[in-house]
Scaffold this motif. Structure first.
Motif, PDB file in Angstrom:
ATOM      1  N   ARG A 127      60.352  52.005  64.428  1.00  0.00           N
ATOM      2  CA  ARG A 127      60.707  51.241  63.222  1.00  0.00           C
ATOM      3  C   ARG A 127      59.460  50.650  62.565  1.00  0.00           C
ATOM      4  O   ARG A 127      59.309  50.680  61.341  1.00  0.00           O
ATOM      5  CB  ARG A 127      61.695  50.148  63.619  1.00  0.00           C
ATOM      6  CG  ARG A 127      62.304  49.428  62.468  1.00  0.00           C
ATOM      7  CD  ARG A 127      63.393  48.547  62.976  1.00  0.00           C
ATOM      8  NE  ARG A 127      63.506  47.390  62.126  1.00  0.00           N
ATOM      9  CZ  ARG A 127      64.239  46.345  62.380  1.00  0.00           C
ATOM     10  NH1 ARG A 127      64.952  46.297  63.473  1.00  0.00           N
ATOM     11  NH2 ARG A 127      64.288  45.336  61.557  1.00  0.00           N
ATOM     12  N   LYS A 128      58.547  50.151  63.384  1.00  0.00           N
ATOM     13  CA  LYS A 128      57.310  49.577  62.865  1.00  0.00           C
ATOM     14  C   LYS A 128      56.450  50.655  62.208  1.00  0.00           C
ATOM     15  O   LYS A 128      55.871  50.434  61.145  1.00  0.00           O
ATOM     16  CB  LYS A 128      56.540  48.900  64.010  1.00  0.00           C
ATOM     17  CG  LYS A 128      55.304  48.169  63.578  1.00  0.00           C
ATOM     18  CD  LYS A 128      54.663  47.473  64.762  1.00  0.00           C
ATOM     19  CE  LYS A 128      53.394  46.763  64.351  1.00  0.00           C
ATOM     20  NZ  LYS A 128      52.754  46.105  65.494  1.00  0.00           N
ATOM     21  N   TRP A 129      56.347  51.834  62.826  1.00  0.00           N
ATOM     22  CA  TRP A 129      55.577  52.936  62.254  1.00  0.00           C
ATOM     23  C   TRP A 129      56.136  53.364  60.902  1.00  0.00           C
ATOM     24  O   TRP A 129      55.396  53.623  59.959  1.00  0.00           O
ATOM     25  CB  TRP A 129      55.567  54.132  63.195  1.00  0.00           C
ATOM     26  CG  TRP A 129      54.716  53.973  64.414  1.00  0.00           C
ATOM     27  CD1 TRP A 129      53.768  53.024  64.654  1.00  0.00           C
ATOM     28  CD2 TRP A 129      54.752  54.809  65.557  1.00  0.00           C
ATOM     29  NE1 TRP A 129      53.216  53.208  65.887  1.00  0.00           N
ATOM     30  CE2 TRP A 129      53.790  54.309  66.479  1.00  0.00           C
ATOM     31  CE3 TRP A 129      55.484  55.912  65.935  1.00  0.00           C
ATOM     32  CZ2 TRP A 129      53.555  54.891  67.703  1.00  0.00           C
ATOM     33  CZ3 TRP A 129      55.244  56.510  67.162  1.00  0.00           C
ATOM     34  CH2 TRP A 129      54.296  55.993  68.035  1.00  0.00           C
ATOM     35  N   VAL A 130      57.467  53.480  60.821  1.00  0.00           N
ATOM     36  CA  VAL A 130      58.090  53.891  59.566  1.00  0.00           C
ATOM     37  C   VAL A 130      57.827  52.859  58.478  1.00  0.00           C
ATOM     38  O   VAL A 130      57.496  53.208  57.337  1.00  0.00           O
ATOM     39  CB  VAL A 130      59.607  54.126  59.771  1.00  0.00           C
ATOM     40  CG1 VAL A 130      60.325  54.274  58.449  1.00  0.00           C
ATOM     41  CG2 VAL A 130      59.837  55.335  60.660  1.00  0.00           C
ATOM     42  N   LYS A 131      57.920  51.589  58.812  1.00  0.00           N
ATOM     43  CA  LYS A 131      57.671  50.530  57.839  1.00  0.00           C
ATOM     44  C   LYS A 131      56.209  50.554  57.380  1.00  0.00           C
ATOM     45  O   LYS A 131      55.913  50.401  56.194  1.00  0.00           O
ATOM     46  CB  LYS A 131      58.012  49.167  58.447  1.00  0.00           C
ATOM     47  CG  LYS A 131      57.893  48.040  57.463  1.00  0.00           C
ATOM     48  CD  LYS A 131      58.275  46.726  58.098  1.00  0.00           C
ATOM     49  CE  LYS A 131      58.105  45.617  57.080  1.00  0.00           C
ATOM     50  NZ  LYS A 131      58.284  44.314  57.661  1.00  0.00           N
ATOM     51  N   LYS A 132      55.289  50.797  58.307  1.00  0.00           N
ATOM     52  CA  LYS A 132      53.871  50.847  57.972  1.00  0.00           C
ATOM     53  C   LYS A 132      53.590  52.025  57.046  1.00  0.00           C
ATOM     54  O   LYS A 132      52.828  51.898  56.084  1.00  0.00           O
ATOM     55  CB  LYS A 132      53.049  50.973  59.257  1.00  0.00           C
ATOM     56  CG  LYS A 132      51.584  50.788  59.080  1.00  0.00           C
ATOM     57  CD  LYS A 132      50.901  50.796  60.443  1.00  0.00           C
ATOM     58  CE  LYS A 132      49.447  50.467  60.328  1.00  0.00           C
ATOM     59  NZ  LYS A 132      48.785  50.470  61.642  1.00  0.00           N
TER      60      LYS A 132
END
Length: 166
Positions: A127-132
């Motif tokens: 989720r963090k990677w996608v947001k970044k």
């Protein structure tokens, strides 16, 4: 005298009672009572089944084990007594289900808890990677006003260069 005879008879019966031999009853291997006892023990032949499900035609271990269980049940031992007897001999490894206390329960539950925690951790990392990635894409894309200003500057530079050479 009559009371003395009754007391003597009662005393005689009380003393003889433990020595009275009772016949062992026959236990049917397909009965629900036998199933409850046999299914709590894992077969050690390598089939991965409990002793109730293990095929006695191919496994000599289960033949003897079922015979022993039948003899114990015929002598009046209940499910818990038989379980305690075999746990003392073989340890908890013979059980198909762990004891519901202490380290046994933790040893069965801990791997599933670790897997669940890892799944939750991976979910949050992805989720963090996608947001970044979304944030980077929005930064690299010019907004509508900036796009217009840049195109105006570029067109004026191009016009100036044309005037020099034409």
């Amino acid at each position: 005298m009559k009371k003395f005879m009754v007391a003597l008879l009662v005393l005689l019966v009380a003393v003889q009672w433990p020595f009275v031999r009772t016949e062992a009853r026959q236990i049917d291997y397909k009965s629900p009572e036998f199933r409850a006892v046999a299914s709590q023990f894992a077969c050690t032949c390598g089939c991965g089944q409990d002793h109730f499900e293990c095929d006695p035609n191919t496994c000599n271990l289960t033949k003897e084990f079922k015979k022993d269980l039948s003899d114990m049940m015929g002598k009046g031992m209940n499910k818990d007594q038989i379980r305690d007897y075999y746990v003392k001999i073989y340890g908890e490894e013979i059980l198909t289900a762990p004891e519901k206390s202490g380290f046994s329960l933790a040893a069965w539950i801990l791997p599933f808890a670790v897997l669940a925690a890892a799944a939750v951790g991976i979910f949050f990392i992805i989720r963090k990677w996608v947001k970044k990635k979304r944030d980077i894409e929005t930064l690299s894309e010019p907004s509508g006003d900036e796009d217009g200003v840049e195109s105006e500057i570029l067109s004026s530079i191009i016009d100036e260069e044309r005037k020099k050479y034409l």
